[in-house]
Write an enzyme that holds these catalytic residues in place. Structure first.
Site, mmCIF file in Angstrom:
data_model
loop_
_atom_site.group_PDB
_atom_site.id
_atom_site.type_symbol
_atom_site.label_atom_id
_atom_site.label_comp_id
_atom_site.label_asym_id
_atom_site.label_seq_id
_atom_site.Cartn_x
_atom_site.Cartn_y
_atom_site.Cartn_z
ATOM 1 N N GLU A 164 9.202 0.912 10.868
ATOM 2 C CA GLU A 164 9.934 1.880 10.466
ATOM 3 C C GLU A 164 10.174 3.479 10.769
ATOM 4 O O GLU A 164 8.439 3.335 9.521
ATOM 5 C CB GLU A 164 11.081 1.734 8.935
ATOM 6 N N CYS A 202 14.123 10.459 6.939
ATOM 7 C CA CYS A 202 13.530 10.109 8.135
ATOM 8 C C CYS A 202 15.145 10.009 8.856
ATOM 9 O O CYS A 202 14.731 10.769 10.508
ATOM 10 C CB CYS A 202 13.097 8.407 8.552
ATOM 11 N N GLU A 219 9.722 15.944 14.876
ATOM 12 C CA GLU A 219 10.405 15.579 13.818
ATOM 13 C C GLU A 219 9.706 16.993 12.740
ATOM 14 O O GLU A 219 7.733 16.804 12.838
ATOM 15 C CB GLU A 219 10.055 14.295 13.444
ATOM 16 N N LYS A 239 0.529 -1.510 -0.380
ATOM 17 C CA LYS A 239 -0.102 -0.546 -0.267
ATOM 18 C C LYS A 239 0.638 1.311 0.213
ATOM 19 O O LYS A 239 1.545 1.635 0.914
ATOM 20 C CB LYS A 239 -1.195 0.086 1.502
HETATM 21 P P1 NAD Z 1 2.532 8.831 7.447
HETATM 22 O O1 NAD Z 1 2.299 7.678 8.556
HETATM 23 O O2 NAD Z 1 1.533 9.463 7.821
HETATM 24 O O3 NAD Z 1 1.889 7.601 6.479
HETATM 25 C C1 NAD Z 1 2.451 6.395 6.161
HETATM 26 C C2 NAD Z 1 2.170 5.318 5.483
HETATM 27 O O4 NAD Z 1 1.220 5.102 6.333
HETATM 28 C C3 NAD Z 1 0.885 5.728 4.006
HETATM 29 O O5 NAD Z 1 0.643 5.116 3.033
HETATM 30 C C4 NAD Z 1 -0.439 5.979 4.615
HETATM 31 O O6 NAD Z 1 -1.486 6.043 3.805
HETATM 32 C C5 NAD Z 1 -0.780 5.215 6.297
HETATM 33 N N1 NAD Z 1 -1.311 5.157 6.920
HETATM 34 C C6 NAD Z 1 -1.857 6.671 7.966
HETATM 35 N N2 NAD Z 1 -3.115 5.748 8.582
HETATM 36 C C7 NAD Z 1 -2.754 4.443 8.272
HETATM 37 C C8 NAD Z 1 -3.603 3.989 9.011
HETATM 38 N N3 NAD Z 1 -4.074 4.666 9.898
HETATM 39 N N4 NAD Z 1 -3.840 2.944 8.921
HETATM 40 C C9 NAD Z 1 -2.808 2.087 8.056
HETATM 41 N N5 NAD Z 1 -2.092 3.059 7.325
HETATM 42 C C10 NAD Z 1 -2.397 4.574 7.527
HETATM 43 O O7 NAD Z 1 3.841 9.086 6.530
HETATM 44 P P2 NAD Z 1 4.298 10.123 5.904
HETATM 45 O O8 NAD Z 1 3.653 11.312 6.135
HETATM 46 O O9 NAD Z 1 3.969 9.031 5.071
HETATM 47 O O10 NAD Z 1 5.777 10.214 5.521
HETATM 48 C C11 NAD Z 1 6.612 10.461 7.037
HETATM 49 C C12 NAD Z 1 7.148 9.550 8.000
HETATM 50 O O11 NAD Z 1 7.539 8.435 7.971
HETATM 51 C C13 NAD Z 1 8.417 10.600 8.785
HETATM 52 O O12 NAD Z 1 7.925 10.551 10.154
HETATM 53 C C14 NAD Z 1 9.341 9.376 8.371
HETATM 54 O O13 NAD Z 1 10.662 9.570 9.433
HETATM 55 C C15 NAD Z 1 9.069 8.064 8.660
HETATM 56 N N6 NAD Z 1 10.150 7.396 7.956
HETATM 57 C C16 NAD Z 1 10.579 6.442 8.245
HETATM 58 C C17 NAD Z 1 11.736 5.991 7.518
HETATM 59 C C18 NAD Z 1 12.148 4.569 8.341
HETATM 60 O O14 NAD Z 1 12.740 3.953 8.024
HETATM 61 N N7 NAD Z 1 12.573 5.196 9.511
HETATM 62 C C19 NAD Z 1 11.973 6.339 6.147
HETATM 63 C C20 NAD Z 1 10.835 6.955 5.518
HETATM 64 C C21 NAD Z 1 10.374 7.868 6.090
#
Ligand code: NAD
Length: 497
Positions: A267, A302, A401, A191
């Site tokens: 992650e 991240c 963040e 997804k």
């Molecule tokens: P997000 O958590 O808003 O969304 C991530 C994914 O989760 C998306 O596909 C979104 O549609 C889905 N999602 C959102 N709400 C959900 C729910 N209730 N149930 C199931 N799925 C749901 O994050 P983002 O804004 O897309 O990405 C940024 C974040 O990702 C930052 O916090 C960043 O640090 C983190 N990140 C971490 C790593 C790592 O390896 N640790 C790498 C890249 C990004």
């Protein structure tokens, strides 16, 4: 490569045929409910495509397909060398289609085209190939049993895996899940973020072309609170792997507990410290690196080095070098091969970043560079790389963040104070130290509560080492052979001899 130009990419973009449907059971399908949403480019605000807005209905269909495929054994019981050959073909197809994939990534989420091509797409192919190459070289175990027993310790694929990924490195983050999940024989439902679904949808077709059987790799575009939640609550998803925010990661743990106690690997976010001691071997290199650590990928990383900790004695000398280095990172047209800073992913992210910049000023930090939205005339979403001096670690811009190009400079006086400030965060993804003293470097690396520590560099690493977080940055690890732990169950088989 040198033939690339803004007009080359613009012409190519004009000719693109963009697929927006879901990919289930080996074919592109509209969402079961018929809904779509607009995919808007942050480069100019134009609609790129209509995307299938999948829901729980689609999740049910995709999980059933994935399960059928898993149980058929066509992939799950294929010899590892066979899966290796398919993953290598998949990687090669990604390379053959690198320009199209890079373009989709840039149009969709605004990153510079040169990064999309040479980082995102290149490393995606590398991740798939690395996992494919590894899988026919790992052995199971024979337990040290008594003479009349044979104890086998074997790894089995878990079954249906759901992977929910973010928008900052859409394809690359997906590849860190797809590689080990597929190599170990699972079926997977990907997804992508609703903000960046295009490359995931496209590579599903390449997976089939490579020889991955239908149903083994499905893509469900849609919103988190609809199809993401449905996958997380699904009783037949055995493992949920996630990259995204800490807020959503916590919610997913609740969903896992409320449903089938699926294995869940997260992650999540970061607020990484980059510590420059007075004995850093090369202050110019440290300054260049500090600028790149916050400006690369518009700070939407991240592991962004968002807290720059500088030892007081060198601050007057070092900080101007950082300001100068940061001035080289100017927002520009993401399709221009020379551009180093592209567009933020959307207007919502722009609002978030601008609010944090305002909060930094309100809390008394001193704005030394950037701070403004720029290039509004393009219709795109651009912000200048921004630097605040005089930050204390209690300020919001040092604790939360931002996920944008906003750097907080914090002073320290001693090794102990540096470590204490560095660890004073809910996150634990990465950290860096700059020092010429090898003992100090090792002691700092041991004391820092982070999954990756870099010494005299920022953001080193490749597929050979695990990547992931301590504390609220997550659990489990992507990359390296350790990633196979997420996608396999250990089985003990006892044979009486
Ligand atoms: P997000 O958590 O808003 O969304 C991530 C994914 O989760 C998306 O596909 C979104 O549609 C889905 N999602 C959102 N709400 C959900 C729910 N209730 N149930 C199931 N799925 C749901 O994050 P983002 O804004 O897309 O990405 C940024 C974040 O990702 C930052 O916090 C960043 O640090 C983190 N990140 C971490 C790593 C790592 O390896 N640790 C790498 C890249 C990004």
């Amino acid at each position: 490569m040198s033939d690339y130009s803004l007009s080359y990419w613009r012409t190519k973009a004009a000719d693109l045929a963009i697929e927006g449907r879901a990919f289930i059971d080996g074919q592109y399908l509209t969402a079961a409910g018929g809904e779509t949403f607009d995919c808007v480019s942050p480069i100019d605000g134009k609609v790129l495509a209509k995307i299938a807005s999948c829901t729980a209905l689609d999740a049910d269909i995709a999980v059933a397909s994935a399960k059928r495929a898993f149980e058929s054994g066509e992939w799950s019981r294929m010899a590892p060398a066979g899966r290796k050959a398919v993953l290598n073909r998949f990687a090669a197809l990604i390379e053959e289609n690198a320009e199209e994939l890079a373009l989709l990534e840039t149009l969709d989420m605004g990153k510079p085209i040169s990064d999309a091509l040479h980082v995102d797409v290149a490393l995606t192919a590398q991740a798939l190939r690395w996992n494919g190459e590894a899988i026919d070289k790992v052995y199971d175990e024979v337990a040290p049993t008594p003479h009349d027993q044979l104890g086998l310790v074997t790894r089995e694929p878990v079954g249906v895996v759901a992977a929910i990924v973010p928008w900052n490195f859409p394809l690359m983050m997906a590849s860190w899940k797809l590689g080990p999940a597929l190599a170990t024989g699972n079926s997977i439902i990907l997804k992508p973020s609703e903000k960046s679904p295009l490359t995931a949808i496209r590579v599903a077709q390449l997976a089939i072309e490579a020889g991955i059987p239908k149903g083994v790799f499905n893509v469900l575009p849609g919103y988190g609170h609809t199809v993401g939640k449905a996958l997380a609550l699904h009783m037949e998803v055995e493992t949920l792997v996630f990259t995204g925010s800490t807020r959503v990661a916590k919610q997913l743990m609740v969903y896992a507990g409320e449903s089938n106690m699926k294995r869940i690997w997260l992650e999540a976010g970061g607020k990484s410290p980059n510590i420059v001691f007075a004995d850093a071997p090369d202050l110019n290199a440290a300054a260049e690196s500090a600028a790149a650590a916050i400006a690369f990928n518009q700070g939407e990383v991240c592991t962004a080095g968002s807290r720059l900790l500088i030892e007081r004695g060198i601050k007057d000398k070092f900080l101007p070098l950082v300001v100068e280095a940061l001035s080289q990172w100017k927002p520009g047209h993401p399709l221009d091969p020379e551009t180093k800073v592209g567009a933020l992913v959307d207007t919502q992210q722009l609002d978030t970043v601008l609010k944090y910049i305002q909060s930094g000023s309100e809390e008394g930090a001193k704005l030394l560079a950037g701070g403004k939205q720029v290039l509004q005339e393009t219709g795109g979403v651009f912000v200048e790389p921004t630097l605040f001096d005089g930050v204390t670690n209690a300020m919001k811009i040092a604790q939360e963040e931002i996920f944008g190009p906003v750097l907080s400079v914090i002073e320290f006086d001693s090794f102990e104070q540096a470590i204490s400030i560095a660890n004073d965060t809910p996150y634990g993804l990465a950290a860096a130290v700059w020092t010429a003293d090898i003992s100090k470097a090792h002691l700092a690396a041991k004391a820092l509560r982070a999954g990756s520590v870099w010494v005299n560099q920022y953001d080193g690493g490749d597929m050979t080492a695990p990547f992931g977080g301590f504390k609220q940055s997550g659990n489990g690890r992507d990359k390296s052979l350790h990633a196979f732990d997420k996608y396999t169950e250990l089985k003990a088989t006892w044979i009486k001899l």
